[in-house]
Design an enzyme around this catalytic site. Structure first.
Site, short mmCIF file in Angstrom:
data_model
loop_
_atom_site.label_atom_id
_atom_site.label_comp_id
_atom_site.label_asym_id
_atom_site.label_seq_id
_atom_site.Cartn_x
_atom_site.Cartn_y
_atom_site.Cartn_z
N GLU A 734 -3.30 -3.96 -2.91
CA GLU A 734 -4.51 -4.53 -2.31
C GLU A 734 -5.71 -4.18 -3.17
O GLU A 734 -6.07 -3.01 -3.32
CB GLU A 734 -4.71 -4.00 -0.89
CG GLU A 734 -5.97 -4.56 -0.24
CD GLU A 734 -6.19 -4.05 1.17
OE1 GLU A 734 -7.27 -4.30 1.73
OE2 GLU A 734 -5.28 -3.38 1.70
N LYS A 867 8.37 7.25 14.39
CA LYS A 867 8.10 5.93 13.82
C LYS A 867 7.63 4.92 14.86
O LYS A 867 7.89 3.73 14.75
CB LYS A 867 9.33 5.39 13.08
CG LYS A 867 9.79 6.26 11.92
CD LYS A 867 11.05 5.72 11.28
CE LYS A 867 11.48 6.59 10.11
NZ LYS A 867 11.90 7.94 10.53
N ASP A 943 7.81 9.21 3.56
CA ASP A 943 8.55 8.18 4.27
C ASP A 943 7.58 7.07 4.66
O ASP A 943 6.70 7.29 5.51
CB ASP A 943 9.21 8.77 5.51
CG ASP A 943 10.14 7.79 6.21
OD1 ASP A 943 10.10 6.59 5.85
OD2 ASP A 943 10.88 8.19 7.11
N HIS A 1039 -14.05 -8.45 -1.64
CA HIS A 1039 -12.66 -8.92 -1.70
C HIS A 1039 -12.54 -10.21 -2.50
O HIS A 1039 -11.57 -10.39 -3.24
CB HIS A 1039 -12.13 -9.12 -0.28
CG HIS A 1039 -11.55 -7.87 0.32
ND1 HIS A 1039 -10.24 -7.50 0.13
CD2 HIS A 1039 -12.12 -6.90 1.08
CE1 HIS A 1039 -10.01 -6.36 0.77
NE2 HIS A 1039 -11.13 -5.97 1.36
#
Length: 1052
Positions: A734, A867, A943, A1039
């Site tokens: 990004e 998670k 992770d 952006h």
């Protein structure tokens, strides 16, 4: 059920079509000269047959005029239009059939409107008076006003129009066949619609063609002319786009010219089949329809096929360049071009065939539903043209493309070292200079082209007396109101006034040409071009041309294989300096395809079962995988055992065995029949696989490995965190993220840096236990919460690891289910495996201490919660609970962040607090904490899935003493510095950058806690910068400027 039944059938059809294309392309690549020869000879034979049949038939057909033949009126009636006017048609012009007018005895008034055109007539001739002397008294012709338009002035054409009784039309035409002019030695003569059987010169033929065009344009609709003009303009633009596309692919002329030549061959073949089937083809419709057919079908398929072939060729070439120098001279070089063609077939073959089938089907429908109309006849021809274009694409054009790639490979010294670069190839045992060779090839190929062009021209100028057609090429019907609008108006007024039923037949305009009264040229002034053609007609001239053609073909057939396969038998020449090995970042990792194995599958399987697998090639091992003899996931284990069992001379390291396993798995995946249409390109794709330590991956990070994904890595900062400056690594795709975080770091540093606090450190695991009854589950809960039960579980848990120390137990009951949430320290590891092992031992101890009826439903009962975003993590924490804060001076807010404190505070309250509450967010009271957390996680080997709970964050902002105070609270940060992805070399290097790699030598868990503080500080910087951009209205512009870059051009 229906769709399920159709899908396998489609897959089977696609597989069969692809295999068929493989066979065809493979054959033409093996025999390129023979393919070009056969195609050229068939095309030459076809167009000679079409021309001879067309123009000879035209010359002998209706309308031919010779001195001995009688005058034929019917030839002038071809393309005429008959109209009727009377009470039956309500006194409006109505199209009728000529047979009705000539066969109806009631018709007393049947007129023929004849227009005579004299191109370039002099001023003195611009009167009908010079015709009266030639007309007999029996012909009642009356002059009428001729019809003119815009094209009359362009063509410099003088026209006369007459109204002639239809019964006297023959006498009138015969009387005006020859008209005297103002020049004594010349006269006007009718140009017959189908020629006179006399040869004409090239200049005269071109002139007649131009006048014929202007003649048709003058009597055509303006809208039709505009549409046809736009069609030809678009056709030229399509041709230009073809050459530009091929130029971008690396060919300035020849590939585009080959595409056009292939299309011309397809047209000739299609015309030959159409005329052989007896389908009439309108020549004018051809000239109108071909541009739109080209625009509809286009050249997109040859371009796609060329792009796919060049892409595969480049990938295979790069794969060969990554090998050792000795490997460049094996059989793989010979099969590189055929393999590139086959890869292109796998990638685009079915799609191209499918497009052709759709186009042929659409044209066939037009031919079937409207067979007797001009549109249906053109669709019939176009369908055959598209069919032959498809055949020639995979034969004739594929051959040219193969030869082009071979020539490029020979001319590129970086691809292959030719042994004959200095000496040249040999012909009949003699050395040939390359310059002389090129000159001879040019002369021979030129002779072939000249032979065909002159043979074509001889038919044009020996037979044509103008632009001719035959029974298969019929003229179009005239537009009566374009040709004789004034005459029709005069007849209408007379018929309406007298109330007389009237028929009118409007003839196509009759054109005159100026001819000499005697012989136009004597034998001594025979045109040079006609003399050349006459010479070619002689047997000796034809024999010489055919001999030159055969010698040219034999010479090329001998030279190209010699240049392709004539390598030195000795060792390759040593280069001045060996090239350094390519790094995976600079050269994409394409896999060269090995040559097909000469051993049968039974022999390969026998060698594998006899523990002689070290003698098998990659291709053979991939075949064993596809046949199920070797499991795809166990390739590393199989090749490791092969490497360890090999002799000392052929022994390979464990890393080499694992790299080879990855290479073979890529080959097996790309050849899997059920997914070949999608995964067929993975073997030669740009996904890298070389120069990577797969020993660290095997059994730890990933399975079924086919390579690795390079990810852009940036550094934000430096940023002062708890008095220590750090560069913060971020792996992301990004744009603006790293730049924004760096701006936040700069602003925070002006206030003294960030300060972090660790509020908690404990990983959790929550198993689900089942009991016979809810009462029994409640008894278990009381035992776990009692000091005795707590101590039993703690002792059992702590005994499993020197780092794991049980902190708390949280119990919840739901019916007969009991959930126990274990919370423990895990040192510098993230701790999921460590805590799972401890929980398992603790539950065994619980079963032994009075609960034998307890059933462990699952070791992870989502009470952890792992998670997943959950309130229990948000409130109680999981992993590291961290807070980071900083004070930003007001001057920095204005100058660096380009906003003001009050706007930032209000934005944070309205967006991060109220807005998230309105959305019912769980732990999402922030602008984009997940962005920063995930970027640092990927860079440091964490992770990635635990970004879900690790990104739970609340951002607060206040104005204190005129400055901005900002803080982020993150209660469930799950990080570690040992185990998992931290063992990988690149990720370990980023942990070294932060000074937290591995376990802390004196304070277990200190490195992991430091990493959690750094992540929280990075989130603090990202939140500050992004909220400032939102407050100032700069987010979208940033952006658009940094994250919307245009695609880079391959042409430098």
């Amino acid at each position: 059920m229906a769709s399920a039944a159709v899908t396998p059938k489609l897959g089977w059809v696609q597989h069969q079509v692809t295999n068929g294309l493989h066979a065809v392309v493979g054959q033409v690549c093996r025999h390129p000269i023979h393919t070009l020869l056969v195609t050229a000879l068939i095309a030459a034979t076809t167009y000679l047959h079409v021309l001879e049949g067309t123009f000879r038939a035209a010359n002998l057909g209706p309308g031919s005029k010779t001195d001995a033949a009688p005058f034929d009126v019917q030839s002038f009636l071809w393309g005429s239009r008959s109209l009727r006017l009377g009470e039956t048609s309500s006194w409006r012009w109505q199209v009728g059939d000529l047979s009705e007018a000539t066969g109806d005895g009631q018709v007393n008034h049947h007129w023929a409107l004849v227009t005579l055109s004299f191109p370039g007539a002099s001023v003195d001739d611009r009167s009908p008076a010079f015709l009266w002397n030639a007309l007999p008294d029996s012909v009642g012709a009356e002059p009428i006003t001729p019809t003119s338009n815009f094209f009359t002035s362009i063509s410099n054409e003088f026209s006369l129009a007459f109204r002639v009784p239809y019964t006297q039309l023959s006498d009138f035409l015969e009387a005006v066949e020859f008209v005297a002019s103002d020049k004594e030695d010349r006269s006007w003569a009718i140009r017959f619609p189908h020629g006179e059987g006399k040869p004409i010169s090239l200049g005269r033929w071109l002139g007649n063609s131009w006048l014929s065009f202007l003649h048709r344009a003058k009597h055509a609709e303006t809208v039709d002319m505009a549409i046809i003009g736009l069609g030809y303009l678009a056709l030229n633009m399509t041709l230009v786009s073809l050459f530009r596309a091929m130029r971008q692919l690396g060919s300035r002329f020849w590939l585009a010219a080959s595409v056009l030549l292939s299309g011309a061959f397809a047209f000739v073949f299609g015309l030959g089949v159409t005329t052989a089937c007896g389908v009439p083809v309108d020549m004018l419709l051809l000239s109108e329809g071909i541009p739109f057919l080209v625009l509809t079908v286009g050249f997109e398929k040859p371009i796609r096929f060329t792009r796919a072939v060049l892409y595969a060729s480049n990938q295979l070439r790069r794969g060969l360049q990554q090998r050792d120098v000795a490997d460049k001279h094996d059989s793989r070089q010979r099969h590189m071009i055929p393999n590139a063609m086959l890869f292109a077939i796998n990638r685009e073959g079915w799609s191209i065939v499918q497009s052709y089938l759709l186009e042929i089907g659409a044209l066939a429908l037009g031919a079937v539903f409207r067979p007797r109309e001009r549109f249906g006849q053109f669709c019939f021809l176009a369908a055959w043209m598209v069919l032959f274009d498809a055949i020639l694409l995979f034969t004739f054009y594929a051959t040219i493309l193969c030869v082009k790639l071979e020539v490029t490979r020979m001319q590129n010294p970086g691809t292959l070292d030719l042994a004959d670069d200095q000496h040249g190839p040999r012909i009949f045992g003699y050395k040939v200079n390359p310059t002389s060779l090129a000159r001879w090839k040019l002369i021979m190929v030129g002779g072939f082209v000249l032979f065909n062009v002159l043979q074509l021209s001889s038919f044009f100028y020996r037979i044509m007396g103008g632009f001719m057609t035959n029974a298969a090429l019929t003229p179009t019907t005239v537009s009566p109101f374009k040709v004789a609008a004034n005459g029709l108006n005069d007849i209408y007024l007379a018929a309406r006034a007298g109330g007389v039923e009237t028929w009118v037949t409007v003839l196509p305009p009759i054109r005159y040409v100026m001819e000499a009264s005697g012989l136009e040229m004597s034998a001594g002034r025979r045109p040079v071009f006609d003399g050349v053609l006459a010479g070619l007609e002689s047997p000796l001239g034809r024999l010489c041309l055919m001999g030159a053609l055969v010698f040219s073909l034999y010479l090329n057939n001998h030279l190209i294989p010699a240049a392709r396969w004539h390598f030195s038998p000795g060792a390759p020449k040593e280069s001045a300096a060996p090239a350094p090995p390519s790094s995976p970042a600079s050269v994409p990792s394409a896999v060269p395809v090995p040559a097909p194995s000469s051993r049968s599958f039974e022999e390969i399987e026998a060698l594998f079962k006899a523990n002689q697998a070290e003698s098998l090639t990659d291709d053979e091992l991939a075949e064993l995988c596809l046949r199920g003899k070797i499991a795809g996931y166990s390739l590393e284990k199989t090749l490791e055992s092969i490497a360890s069992a090999g002799s000392s001379s052929t022994a390979t390291t464990r890393l080499e065995a694992f790299t080879r396993a990855v290479r073979i798995r890529r080959a097996a995946v790309s050849r899997t029949p059920s997914t070949r249409d999608l995964s067929g390109g993975i073997q030669e794709s740009l996904l890298p696989y070389r120069n990577y330590n797969y020993e660290l991956v095997h059994g730890a990070c990933c399975e079924n490995v086919i390579g690795y994904l390079p990810l852009p890595l940036g550094l934000a900062g430096p940023m002062v965190i708890d008095g220590q400056a750090y560069f913060i690594p971020m792996a992301t795709t990004e744009g603006v993220l790293v730049a924004s975080a760096s701006r936040g770091c700069k602003a925070i540093n002006t206030g003294g840096g960030a300060v972090t606090m660790l509020k908690g450190d404990g990983m959790t695991r929550g198993p689900c236990l089942g009991f016979p009854s809810a009462k029994r589950a409640a008894e278990a809960q009381r035992w776990v919460e009692s000091p005795v039960g707590h101590q039993v579980l703690t002792d059992a848990f702590n005994a499993t690891s020197r780092f794991a120390r049980l902190q708390t137990l949280t119990v919840a009951q739901a019916g007969t289910y009991l959930y126990i949430r274990f919370r423990t320290t895990t040192g510098d590891a993230m701790g999921m495996n460590m805590i799972s092992k401890g929980v398992e031992k603790a539950l065994q101890a619980m079963t032994a201490h009075g609960f034998p009826d307890m059933n462990t439903i699952t070791l992870s009962g989502n009470f952890c919660a792992d998670k997943k975003s959950a309130a229990i993590n948000w409130i109680g924490g999981r992993g590291k609970s961290v807070i980071a804060e900083a004070t930003i001076p007001a001057d920095t807010v204005r100058k660096v962040l380009k906003t003001d404190i009050d706007a930032l505070v209000e934005l944070n309250t309205a967006k991060n607090l109220v807005g998230s509450a309105m959305a019912g967010s769980m732990g999402g009271f922030n602008a984009h904490a997940s962005n920063l957390v995930q970027a640092v996680f990927l860079a440091t080997g964490q992770d990635p899935a635990q970004n879900v709970e690790s990104s739970s964050c609340i951002t607060t902002m206040k104005k204190i003493d005129g400055n901005l105070h900002i803080a982020v609270s993150m209660p469930s940060m799950e990080v570690g510095t040992i185990g998992g992805g931290t063992i990988l070399e690149a990720q370990g290097a980023m942990l070294d950058l932060l000074g937290v790699r591995g376990a802390h030598p004196t304070d277990p868990g200190a490195n992991a806690r430091r990493l959690a503080r750094i992540v929280a500080a990075a989130v603090l910087a990202g939140e500050l910068s992004t909220c400032s951009a939102l407050a100032a209205g700069h987010l979208v512009n940033a952006h658009m400027r940094h994250n919307r870059s245009a695609a880079s051009s391959e042409k430098k």
